[in-house]
Design an enzyme around this catalytic site. Structure first.
Site, PDB file in Angstrom:
ATOM      1  N   ASP A 142       1.000  -1.231   0.098  1.00 53.37           N
ATOM      2  CA  ASP A 142      -0.121  -0.121  -0.039  1.00 53.37           C
ATOM      3  C   ASP A 142       0.962   1.199  -0.019  1.00 53.37           C
ATOM      4  O   ASP A 142       0.309   2.289  -0.590  1.00 53.37           O
ATOM      5  CB  ASP A 142      -0.892   0.223   1.229  1.00 53.37           C
ATOM      6  N   GLY A 143       2.207   1.307   0.350  1.00 50.90           N
ATOM      7  CA  GLY A 143       3.006   2.334   0.543  1.00 50.90           C
ATOM      8  C   GLY A 143       3.421   2.610  -0.743  1.00 50.90           C
ATOM      9  O   GLY A 143       3.609   4.035  -0.957  1.00 50.90           O
ATOM     10  N   ASN A 172      -4.536   8.636   2.146  1.00 51.03           N
ATOM     11  CA  ASN A 172      -5.240   7.618   3.156  1.00 51.03           C
ATOM     12  C   ASN A 172      -5.818   8.879   4.252  1.00 51.03           C
ATOM     13  O   ASN A 172      -6.941   8.712   4.497  1.00 51.03           O
ATOM     14  CB  ASN A 172      -4.171   7.076   3.805  1.00 51.03           C
ATOM     15  N   GLU A 173      -4.835   9.760   4.929  1.00 48.42           N
ATOM     16  CA  GLU A 173      -5.398  10.463   5.959  1.00 48.42           C
ATOM     17  C   GLU A 173      -4.110  11.448   6.198  1.00 48.42           C
ATOM     18  O   GLU A 173      -3.151  11.659   5.992  1.00 48.42           O
ATOM     19  CB  GLU A 173      -5.324   9.567   7.343  1.00 48.42           C
ATOM     20  N   ASP A 222      -4.618  13.218  22.152  1.00 44.95           N
ATOM     21  CA  ASP A 222      -3.274  13.045  21.578  1.00 44.95           C
ATOM     22  C   ASP A 222      -3.211  13.546  20.180  1.00 44.95           C
ATOM     23  O   ASP A 222      -2.301  13.686  19.585  1.00 44.95           O
ATOM     24  CB  ASP A 222      -2.983  11.473  21.430  1.00 44.95           C
ATOM     25  N   THR A 252      -8.957   1.817   6.705  1.00 54.11           N
ATOM     26  CA  THR A 252      -8.502   0.681   7.153  1.00 54.11           C
ATOM     27  C   THR A 252      -6.967   0.931   7.736  1.00 54.11           C
ATOM     28  O   THR A 252      -6.002  -0.084   7.784  1.00 54.11           O
ATOM     29  CB  THR A 252      -8.359  -0.389   6.061  1.00 54.11           C
ATOM     30  N   TYR A 283      -4.548   4.059   9.856  1.00 57.66           N
ATOM     31  CA  TYR A 283      -4.271   4.837  11.104  1.00 57.66           C
ATOM     32  C   TYR A 283      -5.675   4.780  11.753  1.00 57.66           C
ATOM     33  O   TYR A 283      -5.880   4.785  12.959  1.00 57.66           O
ATOM     34  CB  TYR A 283      -3.677   6.140  10.996  1.00 57.66           C
TER      35      TYR A 283
END
Length: 544
Positions: A286-287, A365-366, A395, A406, A408
């Protein structure tokens, strides 16, 4: 207090009873409040218990009369408001037919007194009704339809539903593009349109000519597969091939045969890759897909991700069968999933307006806002389309796409969300992944997931895809915050700085092995072992 005084007062009140506006005598005018007050202020002589009880009763009556008077005033104000709305609606209806308006003005000149009786209202002309019917097909959806009970015109009573209009807006701009995709409108009733269960497919109008291959670094197995794939694509498919500069060096070290492989020299050439490349192949996990998406700041060519990583939520293809997979994809059509990205802007406190923002960053992703190395709680003020959402104390916070649900966000307690867009369309890469009306498809939403919040009631949210989110570090924050984009490019946010996120207009199209639903379920079963449990034994107690 003598009884004759009461009789006298009652008689006077009966004589002076006023007549109300509608022609009826007011019921509470028989006992004016002034007369009651005079009776209450009269000294009570003696200690007759009956007179004391009577005086208390009069006080009660006075209070009741006051309430009735207030109720009448409120009713009159409400009636006046309804009359004003009626006149306004009537004037608006007259605008559809100038002849109707002139006829009504002539009636007003003749001294026609308008009342609430329907007999005194002239009916709308046939021409005006036809105008109502025509307006339904212009912008939005109108309810100017006459409903009948199925009988003939002479036997049935015509009923007109309340008039309304539906319009579609996106970030303040009116758009009727999807009005028939979401709802249907029949006889003044709004119902949900039928949803399609089919997938999005891509069909080539012309054969692909150029392929970009991106690989995971520092992997011997990936390097060997890359050499084989480049050779096969050149010899069997006659394709032009682009690779990264380091990969081209490795290929030339392997053999001078790979001198035909092309690459780029600077960032300016990277920005122009989408105009040259027809297909992107990733060899990794995925990276590697995230890295491929980050290279394209605008439109992204279709990505074919081969799984050579760990989990592989976005890499459904197996490297052992790369020849069969690529042969099928190059012929088409193929099923794809449009994975939308977030577009993020950092606005510093010193900026004069929101247009003075840093260069936008696209994430697949995020984007994560956390406390970094600080020991203090993160203090973040969150807004959704200028509406206050909440203040995050913990945090940090994760703003995730459905593709990142799916990643973090899942580890922080967020939901797993299917990444497939909501509507069906046959895609065509040569028109840069747009629908027939030229609009990019939509994703279900944006995930709003807190990281270790210091609150028992802070649950994750899923917000609509069309909103704009703003996360700001307040001036009273004890420490700065840190923002990271797909796990890299960390930026410090000082008090007063803000991060603005919205859905980017350029999705990342990834090819599917079967379809988007099958690939998604397979990935959570194989990658996360979702809901994996030993089956209950069948040889046990049973219900009798």
């Amino acid at each position: 207090m003598a009884p004759n005084k009461l009789n006298s007062s009652s008689g006077n009140s009966s004589v002076h009873g006023s007549q109300s506006d509608n022609g009826f005598i007011s019921s509470f005018s028989l006992f004016p409040e002034k007369a009651v007050q005079e009776l209450l202020q009269s000294p009570v002589q003696g200690s007759d218990d009956h007179l004391i009880e009577f005086s208390e009763a009069l006080r009660t009556v006075a209070k009741a009369l006051r309430r009735v008077a207030e109720g009448k005033a409120s009713a009159q104000a409400e009636a006046a408001e309804w009359k004003r709305k009626f006149e306004l609606e009537r004037a608006r209806n007259m605008q559809f037919d100038p002849t109707e308006k002139s006829s009504l003005e002539n009636q007003a000149d003749l001294g026609d007194v308008r009342t609430n009786s329907p007999a005194n209202h002239p009916p709308l002309s046939k021409k005006a009704n036809e105008r109502f019917e025509r307006c339904c097909s212009s912008n939005g959806i109108c309810s100017h339809e006459v409903l009948r009970d199925g009988k003939s015109d002479s036997d049935s009573k015509m009923v007109r539903k309340a008039s309304f209009k539906l319009s579609w807006y996106c970030k303040g701009e009116q758009s009727d593009q999807h009005k028939h995709d979401v709802v249907s409108f029949e006889k003044g009733n709004i119902t949900t349109a039928e949803r399609s269960s089919k997938q999005i497919s891509l069909k080539w109008e012309s054969s692909p000519q150029t392929v970009l291959i991106l690989t995971k670094p520092n992997s011997l197995s990936v390097q060997i597969l890359c050499v084989e794939m480049v050779r096969w694509l050149r010899q069997q498919k006659k394709l032009n091939i682009y690779v990264e500069p380091r990969v081209r060096v490795d290929l030339l070290t392997e053999s001078s045969y790979f001198n035909f492989v092309e690459t780029w020299n600077d960032d300016k050439e990277v920005l122009a890759l989408h105009t040259k490349v027809d297909l992107v192949i990733t060899l990794g996990g995925d990276g590697t897909v995230l890295w491929a998406a980050s290279m394209f700041k605008g439109p992204v060519p279709p990505i074919v991700p081969f799984s050579l990583g760990s989990l592989g939520f976005m890499t459904p293809f197996y490297s052992e069968h790369y020849k069969e997979c690529l042969d099928s994809i190059l012929k088409g059509p193929i099923s794809i999933a449009l994975r939308h990205r977030l577009q993020c802007h950092v606005i510093r406190d010193a900026a004069k307006n929101e247009y003075e923002a840093e260069e936008p960053i696209l994430v697949l992703n995020e984007v994560t806002i956390d406390r970094g190395i600080s020991s203090f709680l993160t203090n973040l003020e969150c807004y959704c389309d200028n509406s206050f959402v909440t203040c995050v104390q913990g945090d940090g916070l994760i703003l995730s796409t459905t593709s990142g649900s799916t990643a973090y966000s899942l580890a922080a307690g967020g939901s797993m969300v299917h990444p497939q867009p909501k509507m069906l369309v046959t895609m065509n890469y040569l028109v840069t992944f747009k629908t027939e009306s030229g609009k990019i498809l939509q994703v279900p939403g944006i995930l709003f997931t807190p990281i270790c919040p210091h609150s028992l009631s802070f649950r994750p949210l899923i917000l609509p895809e069309h909103v704009t989110l703003r996360v700001q570090v307040p001036f009273n924050s004890r420490s700065p915050a840190w923002a990271s984009f797909d796990g890299k490019d960390r930026k410090q946010l000082e008090p007063g700085d803000a991060l603005v996120c919205s859905m980017a207009p350029w999705p990342v199209p990834t090819a599917c092995l079967v379809d988007s639903t099958n690939d998604f379920l397979r990935s959570i079963h194989e990658g996360l072992h979702w809901n994996l449990r030993k089956t209950q034994s069948f040889d046990g107690p049973r219900e009798s």
